[in-house]
Design a protein around this motif. Structure first.
Motif, short mmCIF file in Angstrom:
data_model
loop_
_atom_site.label_atom_id
_atom_site.label_comp_id
_atom_site.label_asym_id
_atom_site.label_seq_id
_atom_site.Cartn_x
_atom_site.Cartn_y
_atom_site.Cartn_z
N TYR A 1 -5.01 -1.82 1.77
CA TYR A 1 -4.22 -0.82 1.03
C TYR A 1 -3.19 -1.55 0.19
N ALA A 2 -3.33 -1.43 -1.13
CA ALA A 2 -2.37 -2.06 -2.03
C ALA A 2 -1.35 -1.02 -2.46
N ALA A 3 -0.12 -1.17 -2.00
CA ALA A 3 0.96 -0.26 -2.42
C ALA A 3 1.30 -0.64 -3.86
N SER A 4 1.07 0.30 -4.77
CA SER A 4 1.11 -0.04 -6.20
C SER A 4 2.51 -0.38 -6.68
N THR A 5 3.50 0.08 -5.95
CA THR A 5 4.84 -0.03 -6.46
C THR A 5 5.80 -0.33 -5.32
N MET A 6 6.96 -0.82 -5.66
CA MET A 6 8.01 -0.99 -4.66
C MET A 6 8.68 0.37 -4.54
N GLY A 7 8.34 1.10 -3.50
CA GLY A 7 8.93 2.42 -3.36
C GLY A 7 8.21 3.23 -2.31
N ALA B 1 0.57 -2.92 -10.22
CA ALA B 1 -0.64 -2.72 -9.43
C ALA B 1 -1.81 -3.64 -9.84
N PRO B 2 -2.13 -3.76 -11.15
CA PRO B 2 -3.28 -4.61 -11.50
C PRO B 2 -3.13 -6.05 -11.02
N ALA B 3 -1.94 -6.60 -11.15
CA ALA B 3 -1.72 -7.99 -10.74
C ALA B 3 -1.86 -8.12 -9.22
N LEU B 4 -1.33 -7.14 -8.49
CA LEU B 4 -1.42 -7.19 -7.03
C LEU B 4 -2.88 -7.11 -6.58
N VAL B 5 -3.63 -6.21 -7.21
CA VAL B 5 -5.04 -6.07 -6.85
C VAL B 5 -5.79 -7.38 -7.16
N ALA B 6 -5.50 -7.97 -8.30
CA ALA B 6 -6.18 -9.21 -8.67
C ALA B 6 -5.85 -10.32 -7.68
N ARG B 7 -4.58 -10.42 -7.30
CA ARG B 7 -4.19 -11.46 -6.34
C ARG B 7 -4.86 -11.23 -4.99
N THR B 8 -4.95 -9.96 -4.59
CA THR B 8 -5.54 -9.65 -3.29
C THR B 8 -7.05 -9.92 -3.30
#
Lengths: 415, 270
Positions: free
Chosen positions: B174-180, B192-199
């Motif tokens: 589960y990638a939480a898209s935002t800090m919040g 979100a796109p960068a987090l998904v790519a890193r994951t």
């Protein structure tokens, strides 16, 4: 359990931030990096002589430390004739022990390069202290306070606003301290890149319990030296009230390794354990997770938090610091409830025997001292953590004792 | 037995699209309507359903979900309600997981919860405030019962943290898209796109994006880079605002269809 067999509360070396099975970090992943950053900043700061020197200078010139140790002979007569000493955290700037922690954390905030602090508050003492430290160091400050508590402690709300803080009444859940913590956590997770959560007690995810304890350990360090100097020996017993438990950890930390010293924590018994309206986690709670740590929690059979109750907003919290949970299980500290009525009797007693109006929180510790003194007798030597002063509680106390707050038109007491 | 998480993601992938995951708290607006509304969601194209376990201190949730769980708790929703809801949804053919803060599971008993959930046909649990470091007994219990464990990554997670989280996870991440906190937002976070790519660089597990997706257009945008799109608050808000039971069903069906079109890369139909 005999005090001589106590196990000092040490961290498990394999599990940093834990106290036996308690403590830890139960937080959204988004906060993990901020807690890591805080942990690193804290560990670097406490070995940095410049940090210690700056904090010590603030404690001396701003807080007014060391806080005095006051012999309370007339109050002692009510405690079975025992010798009683009061550690006067009520004389600190802002009126309670809370300033010790906020100055330390505010300095850490600056060290981390953050410009904003947020805080939760119950009685308002921590909120006032946080607003004070923020003003002193030029930090932006937002305080979350349950709507119910903003009514009980209107004077402290005004103080925070005078100090430049934004006070946000929390209108969700039970509208008290636990919900203020939830809202502060929600703010923090959203603004963590520039905001430090200046948590006010020894609860929460690691490293908060250890960090807050560190900044309050000055209470116990001073008190131990003062007892040896003024009373000539270590006390037989130390009494402190326990909400989250920061003043208690602060004073206990000076004596944990003295097996002859009995340590006693007093929780809010509210209207009586049997009524269900209390905040006695160790009488009716069970181990669980609340606000980021495993500890004793007042909860129902499904793990839902049960609302707490106390005449004292500062003790009105369904969880307790995880180190207290461990000190309870190991038997090093004995925890007992003190009901509203017993606390208010002790409150009145201190007012009239010593000329000191205590915070109602601290009155629970005074009630504990009366119990201890009656047990120990005239040979007993008792140290009480007088964690705060009662200015904020005058209205509550007046109502309790039936004192008319109104005055007649010419300004004289209508009686 | 409904299809598992791996199968649900694989089926979506074989159709060249992202999976759609819909959330509702058990007992909201009441136990029966919850099941009815979630079954409607599935009929309209939701692939995986996330049944929330209402908790008194939901510190990762925004106002909509707070209001919904508050309502559910006041109406007497318990952990048993959640497990019964999973059972009913499984009977209706849905692939169900539970989303729960940690304390209710610990209180119920980690082993007992895993047993009851598996017996009810649930496929896994999303635990937003449990980190892998604290999850030893949970990992053992879920492994024993073949349940998937979904942990979260966030934009602030370092690569080292992501490695730890994905190593403990199964089913999906589960990638939480935002800090919040949870809540419908006008735009999905640019983090979100960068987090998904890193994951995705660190795991072969599907990565689903949650927090802030509320429309078919946003679902389409997220589906372009993620394996799954998670929608919760937007459904909850529609139900809170609905004038009656029929209006709630209608609104939920329409949003689910809009989102289903979105994950298929289509503009909203109708």
């Amino acid at each position: 359990m005999a005090a001589t067999t106590h196990t000092p509360a040490k961290h498990d070396e394999d599990l940093p931030g834990h106290y036996g099975p308690y403590g830890g970090r139960f937080v959204p992943e988004a906060l993990t990096s901020a807690l890591d950053e805080l942990d690193a900043a804290f560990r670097a700061a406490i070995v940095d002589p410049a940090f210690a020197a700056e904090l010590a200078e603030l404690e001396r010139t701003y807080t007014g430390r060391p806080s005095p140790l006051t012999p309370a002979a007339r109050f002692g007569e009510l405690c079975g004739g025992a010798r009683v000493y009061l550690k006067r955290e009520d004389l600190n700037h802002t009126g309670s022990h809370k300033i010790n922690n906020v100055l330390g954390q505010a300095l850490l905030t600056r060290r981390m390069g953050k410009s904003r602090v947020i805080a939760e508050t119950g009685a308002g003492q921590h909120g006032v202290a946080a607003a004070t430290a923020a003003a002193l160091l030029g930090l932006e400050c937002t305080v979350y306070m349950g709507e119910e508590d903003t009514r009980r402690q209107a004077l402290n709300v005004a103080r925070m606003r005078l100090l430049g803080a934004e006070v946000i009444p929390v209108t969700v859940g039970s509208r008290t301290l636990k919900d203020a913590i939830n809202e502060a956590m929600r703010d923090w997770v959203t603004t963590v890149d520039r905001t430090h959560y200046l948590l006010g007690t020894v609860t929460g995810p690691a490293p908060f319990p250890e960090l807050v304890r560190h900044f309050h350990s000055v209470i116990g360090r001073e008190a131990r030296e003062q007892m040896l100097a003024d009373a000539g020996r270590l006390p037989d017993a130390v009494a402190a009230c326990v909400g989250g438990g920061s003043n208690a950890i602060g004073i206990f930390s000076g004596f944990l390794d003295d097996p002859s010293v009995r340590l006693h924590g007093y929780e809010a018994g509210g209207e009586g354990i049997e009524t269900g309206r209390h905040a006695s986690r160790f009488s009716t709670g069970a181990p669980g997770v609340l606000h980021g740590a495993r500890t004793y929690v007042m909860q129902d059979e499904w793990g839902q938090t049960v609302p707490s109750h106390s005449i004292s907003a500062g003790l009105d919290y369904p969880g307790v610091g995880p180190e207290h949970a461990w000190l309870h299980d190991t038997g090093r500290v004995a925890y007992e409830p003190v009901n509203d009525a017993e606390a208010m009797d002790a409150f009145a007693a201190l007012c009239r025997t010593e000329g000191i109006i205590p915070a109602i929180e601290s009155a629970h510790a005074l009630a504990g001292a009366i119990r201890l003194g009656r047990e120990l007798g005239p040979a007993g030597l008792i140290l009480v953590s007088l964690s705060g002063r009662g200015d904020k509680d005058v209205e509550t106390a007046a109502r309790w004792f039936g004192i008319d707050l109104s005055t007649s038109p010419d300004g004289t007491d209508p009686r | 037995m409904s299809r598992g998480l791996a199968e649900a993601f694989a089926d979506a992938r074989s159709e060249g699209r992202a999976a759609l995951i819909g959330y509702l708290p058990a007992g909201f607006p009441d136990p029966e309507q919850c099941v009815e509304l979630v079954v409607d969601m599935v009929a309209a194209g939701v692939d995986i359903v996330e049944v929330g376990l209402p908790y008194s201190d939901p510190l990762m949730d925004g106002p909509d979900i707070q209001a919904a769980v508050d309502q559910a708790l006041r109406a007497g929703t318990t952990t048993e309600t959640v497990l019964d809801t999973v059972g009913a949804l499984t009977d209706a053919g849905a692939t169900a997981v539970v989303m729960s803060y940690w304390n209710p599971i610990e209180r119920y008993g980690v082993e007992r919860f895993a047993d009851r959930l598996a017996d009810a046909g649930g496929h896994g649990v999303i635990t937003p405030d449990l980190t892998p470091e604290e999850a030893g007994p949970w990992i053992a219990a879920t492994t024993r019962r073949g349940l998937d464990r979904v942990f979260l990554v966030a934009p602030s997670s370092t690569d080292e943290r992501i490695r730890t989280v994905v190593a403990a996870s199964s089913g999906f991440v589960y990638a939480a898209s935002t800090m919040g906190v949870t809540g419908a937002r006008a735009a999905v976070s640019s983090a979100a796109p960068a987090l998904v790519a890193r994951t995705k660089a660190l795991t072969g597990l599907p990565v689903a994006v949650g927090l802030g997706v509320s429309s078919g257009e946003q679902a389409r945008e997220v589906a372009a880079y993620a394996d799954g799109v998670i929608v919760g608050s937007a459904f909850v808000r529609l139900i809170l605002q609905a004038s009656d039971r029929a209006a709630a069903r209608d609104a939920v069906r329409r949003l689910a269809a809009d989102l289903a079109a979105g994950v298929r890369g289509n503009r909203a139909c109708g």
